[in-house]
Design a protein around this motif. Structure first.
Motif, short mmCIF file in Angstrom:
data_model
loop_
_atom_site.label_atom_id
_atom_site.label_comp_id
_atom_site.label_asym_id
_atom_site.label_seq_id
_atom_site.Cartn_x
_atom_site.Cartn_y
_atom_site.Cartn_z
N ARG A 1 7.65 -17.27 -3.57
CA ARG A 1 7.92 -17.97 -2.32
C ARG A 1 8.28 -16.99 -1.21
O ARG A 1 7.89 -17.19 -0.05
CB ARG A 1 9.04 -18.98 -2.52
N LYS A 2 9.03 -15.95 -1.54
CA LYS A 2 9.37 -14.95 -0.53
C LYS A 2 8.10 -14.30 0.03
O LYS A 2 7.97 -14.11 1.24
CB LYS A 2 10.27 -13.86 -1.13
N HIS A 3 7.15 -13.98 -0.86
CA HIS A 3 5.93 -13.33 -0.41
C HIS A 3 5.00 -14.30 0.32
O HIS A 3 4.17 -13.87 1.13
CB HIS A 3 5.21 -12.69 -1.61
N GLU A 4 5.14 -15.58 0.04
CA GLU A 4 4.36 -16.57 0.80
C GLU A 4 4.72 -16.50 2.28
O GLU A 4 3.84 -16.59 3.15
CB GLU A 4 4.61 -17.98 0.25
N VAL A 5 6.00 -16.36 2.57
CA VAL A 5 6.44 -16.24 3.96
C VAL A 5 5.83 -15.00 4.59
O VAL A 5 5.34 -15.04 5.74
CB VAL A 5 7.98 -16.18 4.05
N TYR A 6 5.84 -13.90 3.87
CA TYR A 6 5.24 -12.65 4.34
C TYR A 6 3.76 -12.85 4.68
O TYR A 6 3.28 -12.45 5.75
CB TYR A 6 5.42 -11.56 3.28
N ASN B 1 14.58 -19.75 -1.35
CA ASN B 1 13.63 -18.84 -1.99
C ASN B 1 14.30 -17.83 -2.92
O ASN B 1 13.61 -17.05 -3.58
CB ASN B 1 12.84 -18.07 -0.94
N MET B 2 15.64 -17.82 -2.95
CA MET B 2 16.35 -16.85 -3.78
C MET B 2 15.93 -16.99 -5.24
O MET B 2 15.89 -18.08 -5.79
CB MET B 2 17.86 -17.03 -3.65
N GLY B 3 15.58 -15.84 -5.86
CA GLY B 3 15.17 -15.86 -7.25
C GLY B 3 13.71 -16.22 -7.44
O GLY B 3 13.23 -16.26 -8.58
N ASN B 4 13.00 -16.47 -6.35
CA ASN B 4 11.59 -16.83 -6.44
C ASN B 4 10.78 -15.87 -5.56
O ASN B 4 10.60 -16.09 -4.36
CB ASN B 4 11.39 -18.28 -5.99
N GLU B 5 10.29 -14.80 -6.18
CA GLU B 5 9.58 -13.77 -5.43
C GLU B 5 8.27 -14.29 -4.84
O GLU B 5 7.85 -13.85 -3.76
CB GLU B 5 9.30 -12.56 -6.34
N GLU C 1 12.98 -6.09 3.50
CA GLU C 1 14.20 -6.84 3.17
C GLU C 1 14.08 -7.53 1.81
O GLU C 1 14.98 -7.43 0.97
CB GLU C 1 14.49 -7.90 4.24
N ILE C 2 12.97 -8.23 1.59
CA ILE C 2 12.85 -8.97 0.33
C ILE C 2 12.68 -8.03 -0.86
O ILE C 2 13.09 -8.36 -1.98
CB ILE C 2 11.71 -10.02 0.38
N GLN C 3 12.10 -6.87 -0.62
CA GLN C 3 11.96 -5.90 -1.71
C GLN C 3 13.31 -5.31 -2.11
O GLN C 3 13.47 -4.81 -3.22
CB GLN C 3 10.99 -4.78 -1.30
N MET C 4 14.29 -5.42 -1.19
CA MET C 4 15.65 -4.98 -1.50
C MET C 4 16.51 -6.12 -2.04
O MET C 4 17.72 -5.99 -2.18
CB MET C 4 16.31 -4.38 -0.24
N GLY C 5 15.87 -7.27 -2.30
CA GLY C 5 16.59 -8.39 -2.88
C GLY C 5 17.27 -9.30 -1.87
O GLY C 5 18.07 -10.16 -2.25
N GLN C 6 16.98 -9.11 -0.58
CA GLN C 6 17.57 -9.94 0.45
C GLN C 6 16.67 -11.13 0.75
O GLN C 6 15.53 -11.20 0.30
CB GLN C 6 17.81 -9.10 1.71
N ILE C 7 17.21 -12.09 1.54
CA ILE C 7 16.42 -13.28 1.85
C ILE C 7 15.43 -13.04 2.99
O ILE C 7 14.51 -13.83 3.19
CB ILE C 7 17.31 -14.49 2.18
N GLY C 8 15.62 -11.97 3.76
CA GLY C 8 14.67 -11.62 4.81
C GLY C 8 14.93 -12.27 6.14
O GLY C 8 14.05 -12.27 7.02
#
Length: 238
Positions: free
Chosen positions: A192-197, A186-190, A137-144
């Motif tokens: 932070r998105k990967h921290e959740v992952y 986390n939008m616009g901050n990759e 999801e996040i790799q497609m630009g979504q919030i996940g």
């Protein structure tokens, strides 16, 4: 329709209702960009903070879409979607989101601990699928949000405690909307998105290793990090 200045106590709720009506009546059309927060605040006679909170509620209901650096756009004219009243409160008041996180930590830390002891192979497969689904999801630009929520739901089920599952289900609307609110930060901050992952991976690994204490601590760390992001965002907007 003429925009009316807000005079009632629940300012955010009134702004939400008026904007929904304006969209429903075609004043703002699908795909159209809403006026800037400053202009809306002047039209409604409220603070920019109230406008920002109202837009967060409408974004959570998928009535408008917040685009990083661009503004808010009307996503649909179907404004009959249900927005739980308590979820509105959570989205409009960061303090309420923090209260929800405290409850989640109590329930989900124990769920992770029990899941490490009781999860079946099928549970582990579903947890792993949710973790990788979030990454997709996040790799497609979504919030996940879809797979983030799924991960926590499957984990609760893996605890094999029907009372715990029932309690989690009863606050599922709150968790869903609160999760959307926090993930949107986390939008616009990759990073932070990967921290959740990575945090989900740590929880999953502890459960796979049947290490109940590590699973509990990994969940606490995950939710504490969410809390820190909310506090950081609140400092930025204040």
């Amino acid at each position: 329709m003429t925009i009316q200045k807000i005079r009632k106590t629940k300012v955010t709720d009134e702004v939400v209702e008026q904007l929904k009506t304006l969209i429903q009546q075609g004043f703002y059309k699908t795909g159209e960009k809403l006026p800037p927060e400053k202009e809306l605040a002047k039209q409604f006679g409220v603070s920019r903070a109230s406008i920002r909170e109202a837009l967060s509620v409408l974004s959570a209901a998928q009535i408008v879409e917040a685009r990083q650096g661009e503004g808010s756009f009307v996503q649909t004219i179907d404004v009959t979607r249900y927005i739980p009243p308590v979820a509105v409160s959570i989205l409009s008041l960061p303090e309420q989101t923090l209260h929800l996180l405290e409850v989640r930590k109590i329930l989900e830390a124990s769920a992770a601990e029990l899941a490490a002891e009781r999860a079946t192979e099928e549970d582990l497969e579903q947890l792993e699928a949710a973790v990788h689904g979030y990454l997709d999801e996040i790799q497609m630009g979504q919030i996940g949000q879809t797979n983030d929520l799924l991960f926590h739901q499957v984990l609760a089920m893996a605890a094999r405690n029907p009372v715990l599952v029932e309690m989690m289900q009863r606050i599922s609307d709150l968790v869903r909307e609160g999760m959307r609110y926090t993930l949107e930060q986390n939008m616009g901050n990759e990073e932070r998105k990967h921290e959740v992952y990575e945090e989900h991976l740590h929880i999953l690994q502890a459960i796979k290793n049947r290490n109940s204490e590590a699973a509990r601590q990994a969940m606490i760390t995950h939710l504490d990090n969410v809390r820190k992001k909310i506090l950081r965002q609140r400092q930025i907007t204040n």
